[in-house]
Structure formats: structure tokens, C-alpha cells
Design an enzyme around this catalytic site. Structure first.
Site, PDB file in Angstrom:
ATOM      1  N   SER A 236       0.821  -1.218   0.000  1.00 14.55           N
ATOM      2  CA  SER A 236       0.000   0.000   0.000  1.00 14.55           C
ATOM      3  C   SER A 236       0.851   1.263   0.000  1.00 14.55           C
ATOM      4  CB  SER A 236      -0.957  -0.011   1.206  1.00 14.55           C
ATOM      5  OG  SER A 236      -0.212  -0.037   2.410  1.00 14.55           O
ATOM      6  N   GLY A 237       1.927   1.251  -0.810  1.00 13.44           N
ATOM      7  CA  GLY A 237       2.665   2.485  -1.073  1.00 13.44           C
ATOM      8  C   GLY A 237       2.099   3.140  -2.323  1.00 13.44           C
TER       9      GLY A 237
ATOM     10  N   THR B 161       7.131   5.093   0.698  1.00 16.41           N
ATOM     11  CA  THR B 161       6.451   6.278   0.169  1.00 16.41           C
ATOM     12  C   THR B 161       6.223   7.321   1.257  1.00 16.41           C
ATOM     13  OG1 THR B 161       5.318   4.903  -1.471  1.00 16.41           O
ATOM     14  CG2 THR B 161       4.327   7.054  -0.986  1.00 16.41           C
TER      15      THR B 161
ATOM     16  N   TYR C  48       7.824   8.212   3.693  1.00 13.09           N
ATOM     17  CA  TYR C  48       8.994   8.968   4.162  1.00 13.09           C
ATOM     18  C   TYR C  48       9.674   9.782   3.072  1.00 13.09           C
ATOM     19  CZ  TYR C  48       8.203   6.083   8.196  1.00 13.09           C
ATOM     20  OH  TYR C  48       7.608   5.485   9.280  1.00 13.09           O
TER      21      TYR C  48
ATOM     22  N   GLN D 252      10.949  12.562   0.850  1.00 13.35           N
ATOM     23  CA  GLN D 252      11.116  13.965   1.269  1.00 13.35           C
ATOM     24  C   GLN D 252      11.162  14.910   0.073  1.00 13.35           C
ATOM     25  OE1 GLN D 252      14.611  14.354   3.740  1.00 13.35           O
ATOM     26  NE2 GLN D 252      13.703  13.212   5.429  1.00 13.35           N
ATOM     27  N   GLY D 253      12.204  14.735  -0.773  1.00 13.25           N
ATOM     28  CA  GLY D 253      12.509  15.723  -1.806  1.00 13.25           C
ATOM     29  C   GLY D 253      11.340  16.038  -2.710  1.00 13.25           C
ATOM     30  N   GLY D 254      10.726  15.018  -3.322  1.00 13.46           N
ATOM     31  CA  GLY D 254       9.553  15.248  -4.156  1.00 13.46           C
ATOM     32  C   GLY D 254       9.522  14.400  -5.405  1.00 13.46           C
TER      33      GLY D 254
ATOM     34  N   GLU E 147      17.742  18.743  -7.197  1.00 13.18           N
ATOM     35  CA  GLU E 147      18.506  17.711  -6.491  1.00 13.18           C
ATOM     36  C   GLU E 147      19.673  17.269  -7.372  1.00 13.18           C
ATOM     37  OE1 GLU E 147      16.115  14.583  -4.643  1.00 13.18           O
ATOM     38  OE2 GLU E 147      14.431  15.947  -4.576  1.00 13.18           O
TER      39      GLU E 147
ATOM     40  N   HIS F   4      22.271   6.575  -0.300  1.00 13.95           N
ATOM     41  CA  HIS F   4      22.034   8.023  -0.247  1.00 13.95           C
ATOM     42  C   HIS F   4      23.202   8.665   0.488  1.00 13.95           C
ATOM     43  CE1 HIS F   4      20.173  11.902   0.326  1.00 13.95           C
ATOM     44  NE2 HIS F   4      19.129  11.524  -0.396  1.00 13.95           N
TER      45      HIS F   4
ATOM     46  N   ARG G 297      24.043  10.935  -7.330  1.00 12.21           N
ATOM     47  CA  ARG G 297      24.126  10.317  -6.008  1.00 12.21           C
ATOM     48  C   ARG G 297      25.248   9.286  -5.885  1.00 12.21           C
ATOM     49  NH1 ARG G 297      18.214   8.938  -4.134  1.00 12.21           N
ATOM     50  NH2 ARG G 297      18.039  11.196  -3.978  1.00 12.21           N
TER      51      ARG G 297
ATOM     52  N   HIS H  74      19.625   3.074   0.464  1.00 14.11           N
ATOM     53  CA  HIS H  74      18.441   3.928   0.279  1.00 14.11           C
ATOM     54  C   HIS H  74      17.444   3.374  -0.722  1.00 14.11           C
ATOM     55  CE1 HIS H  74      16.197   7.674   0.066  1.00 14.11           C
ATOM     56  NE2 HIS H  74      16.403   7.772  -1.228  1.00 14.11           N
TER      57      HIS H  74
ATOM     58  N   ARG I 180      19.786   5.585 -10.058  1.00 16.87           N
ATOM     59  CA  ARG I 180      18.551   6.354 -10.235  1.00 16.87           C
ATOM     60  C   ARG I 180      18.796   7.846 -10.039  1.00 16.87           C
ATOM     61  NH1 ARG I 180      14.435   8.122  -6.337  1.00 16.87           N
ATOM     62  NH2 ARG I 180      15.835   7.268  -4.779  1.00 16.87           N
TER      63      ARG I 180
HETATM   64  P1  FAD Z   1       6.551   1.327  -0.745  1.00 15.84           P
HETATM   65  O1  FAD Z   1       6.096   2.714  -0.653  1.00 15.84           O
HETATM   66  O2  FAD Z   1       7.725   0.955   0.088  1.00 15.84           O
HETATM   67  O3  FAD Z   1       5.325   0.381  -0.379  1.00 15.84           O
HETATM   68  C1  FAD Z   1       5.525  -1.008  -0.242  1.00 15.84           C
HETATM   69  C2  FAD Z   1       4.323  -1.576   0.456  1.00 15.84           C
HETATM   70  O4  FAD Z   1       4.377  -3.006   0.425  1.00 15.84           O
HETATM   71  C3  FAD Z   1       4.233  -1.206   1.930  1.00 15.84           C
HETATM   72  O5  FAD Z   1       2.889  -0.925   2.196  1.00 15.84           O
HETATM   73  C4  FAD Z   1       4.669  -2.483   2.646  1.00 15.84           C
HETATM   74  O6  FAD Z   1       4.165  -2.616   3.942  1.00 15.84           O
HETATM   75  C5  FAD Z   1       4.066  -3.523   1.716  1.00 15.84           C
HETATM   76  N1  FAD Z   1       4.679  -4.856   1.793  1.00 15.84           N
HETATM   77  C6  FAD Z   1       5.975  -5.195   1.655  1.00 15.84           C
HETATM   78  N2  FAD Z   1       6.126  -6.529   1.791  1.00 15.84           N
HETATM   79  C7  FAD Z   1       4.892  -7.043   2.015  1.00 15.84           C
HETATM   80  C8  FAD Z   1       4.393  -8.345   2.268  1.00 15.84           C
HETATM   81  N3  FAD Z   1       5.193  -9.418   2.337  1.00 15.84           N
HETATM   82  N4  FAD Z   1       3.068  -8.502   2.458  1.00 15.84           N
HETATM   83  C9  FAD Z   1       2.224  -7.441   2.439  1.00 15.84           C
HETATM   84  N5  FAD Z   1       2.649  -6.169   2.234  1.00 15.84           N
HETATM   85  C10 FAD Z   1       3.965  -5.986   2.023  1.00 15.84           C
HETATM   86  N6  FAD Z   1      11.649   8.863  -4.175  1.00 15.84           N
HETATM   87  C11 FAD Z   1      11.349   9.956  -4.900  1.00 15.84           C
HETATM   88  O7  FAD Z   1      11.011   9.853  -6.077  1.00 15.84           O
HETATM   89  N7  FAD Z   1      11.392  11.186  -4.308  1.00 15.84           N
HETATM   90  C12 FAD Z   1      11.756  11.381  -3.017  1.00 15.84           C
HETATM   91  O8  FAD Z   1      11.763  12.496  -2.528  1.00 15.84           O
HETATM   92  C13 FAD Z   1      12.107  10.244  -2.251  1.00 15.84           C
HETATM   93  N8  FAD Z   1      12.506  10.371  -0.970  1.00 15.84           N
HETATM   94  C14 FAD Z   1      12.730   9.248  -0.222  1.00 15.84           C
HETATM   95  C15 FAD Z   1      13.044   9.379   1.128  1.00 15.84           C
HETATM   96  C16 FAD Z   1      13.194   8.258   1.921  1.00 15.84           C
HETATM   97  C17 FAD Z   1      13.530   8.399   3.386  1.00 15.84           C
HETATM   98  C18 FAD Z   1      13.031   6.972   1.356  1.00 15.84           C
HETATM   99  C19 FAD Z   1      13.184   5.755   2.200  1.00 15.84           C
HETATM  100  C20 FAD Z   1      12.755   6.834   0.005  1.00 15.84           C
HETATM  101  C21 FAD Z   1      12.603   7.967  -0.788  1.00 15.84           C
HETATM  102  N9  FAD Z   1      12.303   7.866  -2.147  1.00 15.84           N
HETATM  103  C22 FAD Z   1      12.012   8.978  -2.877  1.00 15.84           C
HETATM  104  C23 FAD Z   1      12.072   6.549  -2.754  1.00 15.84           C
HETATM  105  C24 FAD Z   1      10.564   6.304  -2.811  1.00 15.84           C
HETATM  106  O9  FAD Z   1       9.960   6.772  -1.632  1.00 15.84           O
HETATM  107  C25 FAD Z   1      10.238   4.835  -2.973  1.00 15.84           C
HETATM  108  O10 FAD Z   1      11.023   4.255  -3.974  1.00 15.84           O
HETATM  109  C26 FAD Z   1       8.762   4.658  -3.343  1.00 15.84           C
HETATM  110  O11 FAD Z   1       7.977   5.309  -2.391  1.00 15.84           O
HETATM  111  C27 FAD Z   1       8.426   3.191  -3.420  1.00 15.84           C
HETATM  112  O12 FAD Z   1       7.037   3.047  -3.545  1.00 15.84           O
HETATM  113  P2  FAD Z   1       6.416   1.595  -3.626  1.00 15.84           P
HETATM  114  O13 FAD Z   1       4.950   1.772  -3.652  1.00 15.84           O
HETATM  115  O14 FAD Z   1       7.080   0.832  -4.674  1.00 15.84           O
HETATM  116  O15 FAD Z   1       6.886   0.905  -2.236  1.00 15.84           O
HETATM  117  C1  SIN Z   2      15.788  12.952  -1.060  1.00 12.54           C
HETATM  118  O1  SIN Z   2      14.905  13.732  -0.719  1.00 12.54           O
HETATM  119  O2  SIN Z   2      16.998  13.189  -0.979  1.00 12.54           O
HETATM  120  C2  SIN Z   2      15.392  11.627  -1.582  1.00 12.54           C
HETATM  121  C3  SIN Z   2      15.066  11.771  -3.004  1.00 12.54           C
HETATM  122  C4  SIN Z   2      15.038  10.441  -3.672  1.00 12.54           C
HETATM  123  O3  SIN Z   2      15.436   9.432  -3.108  1.00 12.54           O
HETATM  124  O4  SIN Z   2      14.644  10.427  -4.839  1.00 12.54           O
END
Ligand code: FAD
Ligand code: SIN
Length: 517
Positions: free
Chosen positions: A10-11, A43, A45, A47-49, A115, A240, A288, A349, A384
Site C-alpha cells: 500500500s505504497g 512512500t 517517508y 522527502q525531496g519530491g 537535487e 544516499h 548520487r 536507500h 537512479r
Molecule cells: P513502498 O512505498 O515501500 O510500499 C511497499 C508496500 O508493500 C508497503 O505498504 C509495505 O508494507 C508492503 N509490503 C511489503 N512486503 C509485504 C508483504 N510481504 N506482504 C504485504 N505487504 C507488504 N523517491 C522519490 O522519487 N522522491 C523522493 O523524494 C524520495 N525520498 C525518499 C526518502 C526516503 C527516506 C526513502 C526511504 C525513500 C525515498 N524515495 C524517494 C524513494 C521512494 O519513496 C520509494 O522508492 C517509493 O515510495 C516506493 O514506492 P512503492 O509503492 O514501490 O513501495
Molecule cells: C531525497 O529527498 O533526498 C530523496 C530523493 C530520492 O530518493 O529520490
């Protein structure tokens, strides 16, 4: 349970797809399983956008494409890069319609940040909590849709494939859904999915020291690996450059966004030297991989544990307005950024590789799709570009949605056996899990970090095998728990990273092996 569409995670990836498909097909049912509370994800967490070209006077799609290709160091798929970059404004429009808010500048246009690796200002953001804003808006929309069932604290253990079926075994390998653990009751049940989407996020926890929350254990990638789905580019783990330095060293670490360097902050070593000028003409705004490798080199040269981010020359009121969360977190750690430099160190990261998908998000297994950080789409190549990840997840979620609009959904009518846990007992010795997890994370940190060597990688492989020999028999005889499954998944992921690292004979982007020089 039966779902037309089963979504794991649920990201931003899982929720975007769910909202779109549920709106389009109100008679179909969507089940989302997610292993923690509904909002817990990488998702949340971010920050940047989100990198999106909006100011066509200064910026262009071509510039964003070129920046992505340069960051990816020759390994991006250009057609994918162009598709993703061009789709950005459409996906942003949708997010705004679903209620997400982004900061505006004095003229009422969206405020654009910068960035590392970006040649122009193009990062759309909500202060320094962009991910939280997006996650909140998507969850709100999901809860308005009657045909979506969201199951928090439900852990997907394994994909159901032909391997699990008794009779008849269809000749083509397909995915039929997943076995799921209700983490509160301990019950394991089957969710059939006519279409299954892995949107399970990243792997940061495989390295103890990470910017990722505890959910990031690579479960989806490990499930796909066990189901023999194609996975690649696992060697490209992105570190990171600027996680807040914490003496404990192997914990989740708070991120100091790259946007802070885009805002003008300098990286300094203990002597106060702005060392990035020695490594790259773009200095702090190099991509990066280059900044992380430079910090690693600087730390090895000086024997220090961290470097510093200097914000003391910046306009503090503007800083507080753009980065209130970072400002407060620093204060909580007794760092006043007006006068103190922020101690920072690289941390794991993001994973650039993952489950191979095509432009429609299709994996190598029929009826199994994947989206978001668990995938390798061809966008990121060897490294990336910052803020391209949220964008990638939204664009591919849309493509998977479009594919489902254009293709008939097969109804899978096979008999699926229940989860078989005969002969297993409740484990009495949890220390086996805790001890092996610590060992695994130490191996990955010390042997499979920013700079690698064949000796260290081979050493890692041997040590991981020993852990596997301890964990696998324990898994087979124990009742399933989340921490046991996560450990097993992280072991699978660690093996993939080590093996695919050893296969790469040329240094590219985020992959640096001293034996390839
Ligand atoms: P996620 O958002 O991680 O969601 C995964 C989901 O799967 C979660 O709900 C988790 O609980 C669920 N899940 C996992 N395993 C299981 C399982 N076995 N069973 C059931 N559920 C499960 N990217 C950018 O583009 N811009 C930014 O500014 C940026 N800043 C970031 C800052 C931080 C601190 C971090 C950690 C990452 C950042 N990123 C950024 C990267 C970006 O946030 C992620 O790559 C993106 O949000 C991933 O989305 P997703 O939906 O693929 O996964
Ligand atoms: C950050 O805000 O530095 C994270 C951005 C990203 O991972 O894309």
C-alpha cells in the site's frame, strides 16, 4: 478470499493502481494486503519530491531525459525514460485531483526544487514531507471506493503458482494469488487473484544502516525469486549520501534530503574542506553514486566516521519554510543548523534493479504484474536520478491499469490447496532469527557496501550460505511468523545482490568493484 485484482503493498505503486482500476471497474473487487499499518511504506517517508518538467521556458522533457540517462551511466532503456518523463505532467494532474497538495511559489506556480544530477529546478514537493502528503491523499481516495478492501497487518508469504497446484497442472506457468498471514490472528489463508500485482517496495533493511523503514525487507522480490520470475540489476543498490549520522550505525537513519544540497548546502570534511569540488565539477550536486563514492573515499582517507553538511550560510527563514521536518529533527538531535554542521554518512536507500517488467508492468510470469521500487523497468539503469522513483511508480501503475482496460481478465478456476503447515511447531528459540539477522546485515554492510571487491563478495557468499543452512531447516519446522519470513526473504535478496554483483565485470553508476578497475 477471491479478488479480481490482488495488490500486495500500500505504497504509491499499489495504491495508485488500486484507485484507478477500482474507479474504472466498480463491479470488480480489489483486495490490498499490506504487512504493517496501512500507511507504512517507503512512500510515507519520501522527502525531496517528484521530478516533473513543468517550466517549459527553462526546462524541457529532453533535458530531464538526458539527466536521467547520464545518471544511469549508459544502462537506462531510452524508450522507457522518454515514456516516463513525458507522462509526468499527466500523472501529477491526477494526484492533484485526488487531493494531494504541493507547495507554490510567490507567483502561484508550483515551487520547483533541485537535487543531484538535475540540470534544472523540476522537483515538485510538499515541504520536505512529499511522500506523506501523497500517501495520505491516496489512502483517502481508496477509502472512498466501495470495491476496494484494504487489509492492514496481512503479510504475503508466497505467490501461488503451478508449483502449488495438485491437479490439473496447466502447461503455462501462471500466478493464482498469494498465501497470506493474518499477523494478528496467526491464521494463514489463500487469496485468489485473477491478476496479482506485486507493489511491495524496497530492500533497505538488508543493510542494517538504511534510510528505509522496517517494512523494506524485499519480500516481493524474494517471493518472485522463489517463483522463478526473472530478476536483474540487483547489484545496483543506491546509497544516499546524506543520512543523519547516528553513533549506533546499524539502525534506520533519518534522511537529510538531497534537496537541501539543491538549496545550496555544502559538504565538508572535519577540517572544513569542501571536498566535493575535488571530485566533480558539479560538486554537491553531482549524481548520487558519485557523491556517495566520494564521501566513502574521504572517510577512508581521513579515518573519520562521518562528514558534515553545512547550511550555516543559507537563508534560515526560507530553509525552515521548505524543510520544517528536517530543521526540527536536527534541533531534536541538538543540531542548530544556523550554527552547527549536520553530521552525515551514506546509507542504503534504494534498489535500482528488481523484478523485470515490460512497459505494461508484466513480469515473466502470466497474470503477475509488478510496480514501484520492487521492479526493474529500465528507467534507472545503473543509478537512479533523484526523485524519479515516485514518478516511475505512478507512470507504471497507470500503464498496468491501461493494460487491464485493454485485455480481458482471465477467471482462474483451479483448485488451490490450503497452506500446508503439517509437522511445524511454534518456535521456542527466537534468538536464531535475531542473531542471523544481525549477522546478515553486518555481512552486507562490511562486504557488499559502496565499494566492493571479488574477495569480499566471495566471502559474503560463503557467510550467507552458512546463515541459509541455519535458517532454512528452522523455517521448515517452525510455524510461520513475520520476522522469520522477513529474514528468509532478506537472505534471498542478499544472495541475489552478491551473485549479480559477481556477474558484473564492468563498473557502472552505483556499482564499484576495485577488481574491475
Ligand atoms: P513502498 O512505498 O515501500 O510500499 C511497499 C508496500 O508493500 C508497503 O505498504 C509495505 O508494507 C508492503 N509490503 C511489503 N512486503 C509485504 C508483504 N510481504 N506482504 C504485504 N505487504 C507488504 N523517491 C522519490 O522519487 N522522491 C523522493 O523524494 C524520495 N525520498 C525518499 C526518502 C526516503 C527516506 C526513502 C526511504 C525513500 C525515498 N524515495 C524517494 C524513494 C521512494 O519513496 C520509494 O522508492 C517509493 O515510495 C516506493 O514506492 P512503492 O509503492 O514501490 O513501495
Ligand atoms: C531525497 O529527498 O533526498 C530523496 C530523493 C530520492 O530518493 O529520490
Amino acid at each position: 478470499m477471491k479478488a479480481d485484482y490482488l495488490v500486495i503493498g500500500s505504497g504509491i505503486a499499489g495504491l495508485t493502481f488500486s484507485v484507478k482500476i477500482a474507479e474504472k471497474f466498480p463491479k470488480k473487487n480489489i483486495i490490498i494486503v499490506t504487512k504493517a499499518s496501512e500507511e507504512e511504506s517507503n512512500t510515507k517517508y519520501a522527502q525531496g519530491g517528484v521530478a516533473i518538467v513543468l517550466n517549459h521556458e527553462k526546462d524541457s522533457f529532453k533535458k530531464h531525459v538526458d539527466d536521467t540517462l547520464v545518471a544511469g551511466d549508459g544502462l537506462c532503456n531510452k524508450a522507457v525514460v522518454e515514456m516516463v518523463v513525458n507522462e509526468g505532467p499527466n500523472r501529477l494532474k491526477e494526484l492533484l485531483e485526488w487531493g494531494a497538495n504541493f507547495d507554490e511559489d510567490a507567483t502561484g506556480n508550483l515551487d520547483l526544487g533541485k537535487e543531484g544530477g538535475h540540470s534544472e529546478f523540476r522537483i515538485v514537493h510538499h515541504k520536505d514531507i512529499t511522500g506523506f502528503e501523497i500517501e495520505t491523499a491516496l489512502l483517502k481516495r481508496v477509502h472512498q471506493l466501495e470495491n476496494v478492501t484494504l487489509l492492514p497487518h496481512h503479510f504475503a508469504i508466497d505467490l501461488i503458482t503451478n508449483h502449488h497446484l495438485k491437479h490439473p497442472k496447466p502447461s503455462q506457468k501462471k500466478c493464482y494469488g498469494a498465501y497470506v498471514l493474518n499477523q494478528k490472528s496467526g491464521e494463514i489463508f489463500t487469496i485468489r487473484g485473477n491478476s496479482t500485482l506485486l507493489a511491495s517496495g524496497g530492500i533497505g533493511r538488508v543493510y542494517g544502516h538504511t534510510t528505509n523503514p522496517v517494512i523494506a525487507t524485499g519480500d516481493g522480490i524474494a517471493m518472485a525469486y522463489r517463483a522463478k520470475v526473472k530478476i536483474s540489476d540487483m547489484e545496483f543498490v543506491q546509497f544516499h549520501p546524506t543520512a543523519l549520522y547516528d553513533v549506533r550505525g546499524d539502525q534506520s537513519s533519518f534522511l537529510i534530503s538531497e534537496a537541501v544540497r539543491g538549496f545550496g548546502a555544502y559538504l565538508r570534511n572535519k577540517e572544513g574542506h569542501r571536498f566535493m569540488l575535488d571530485y566533480d565539477e558539479r560538486a554537491e550536486l553531482a549524481s548520487r553514486d558519485i557523491v556517495s563514492q566520494s564521501i566513502d573515499n574521504e572517510l577512508k582517507k581521513t579515518g573519520e566516521t562521518h562528514v558534515f553538511l553545512d547550511c550555516s550560510h543559507l537563508n534560515i527563514e526560507k530553509f525552515k519554510a521548505h524543510f520544517p521536518n528536517i530543521y526540527q529533527k536536527c534541533l531534536d538531535n541538538h543540531i542548530n543548523i544556523e550554527t552547527d554542521w549536520i553530521p552525515v554518512v551514506p546509507a542504503s536507500h534504494y534498489l535500482c534493479g528488481g523484478i523485470n517488467v515490460d512497459l505494461d508492468g508484466k513480469t515473466s510470469m502470466k497474470n503477475l504484474f509488478a510496480c514501484g521500487e520492487c521492479t526493474k523497468t529500465g528507467l534507472h539503469g545503473a543509478n537512479r536520478l533523484a526523485s524519479n522513483s515516485l514518478l516511475e511508480a505512478m507512470v507504471f501503475a497507470h500503464n498496468i491499469f491501461k493494460y487491464h482496460c485493454e485485455h480481458h481478465l482471465e477467471t482462474l478456476n483451479v483448485e488451490i490447496p490450503d497452506w500446508d503447515d503439517k509437522g511445524t511447531t511454534i518456535a521456542k528459540e527466537h534468538i536464531i532469527i535475531q542473531h542471523n539477522l544481525k549477522q546478515l546485515q553486518a555481512i552486507m554492510r562490511d562486504y557488499v557496501g559502496i565499494v566492493r571487491s571479488n574477495d569480499r563478495l566471495n566471502g559474503a557468499r560463503k557467510r550467507l550460505n552458512l546463515i541459509y543452512d541455519d535458517v532454512e531447516p528452522f523455517y521448515k519446522k517452525s510455524k510461520i511468523t513475520t520476522s522469520l519470513c522477513e529474514l528468509r526473504n532478506m537472505l534471498n535478496v542478499a544472495h541475489l545482490i552478491v551473485n549479480q554483483s559477481l556477474e558484473r565485470k564492468e563498473n557502472k553508476g552505483g556499482y564499484f568493484n576495485i577488481d574491475n578497475v
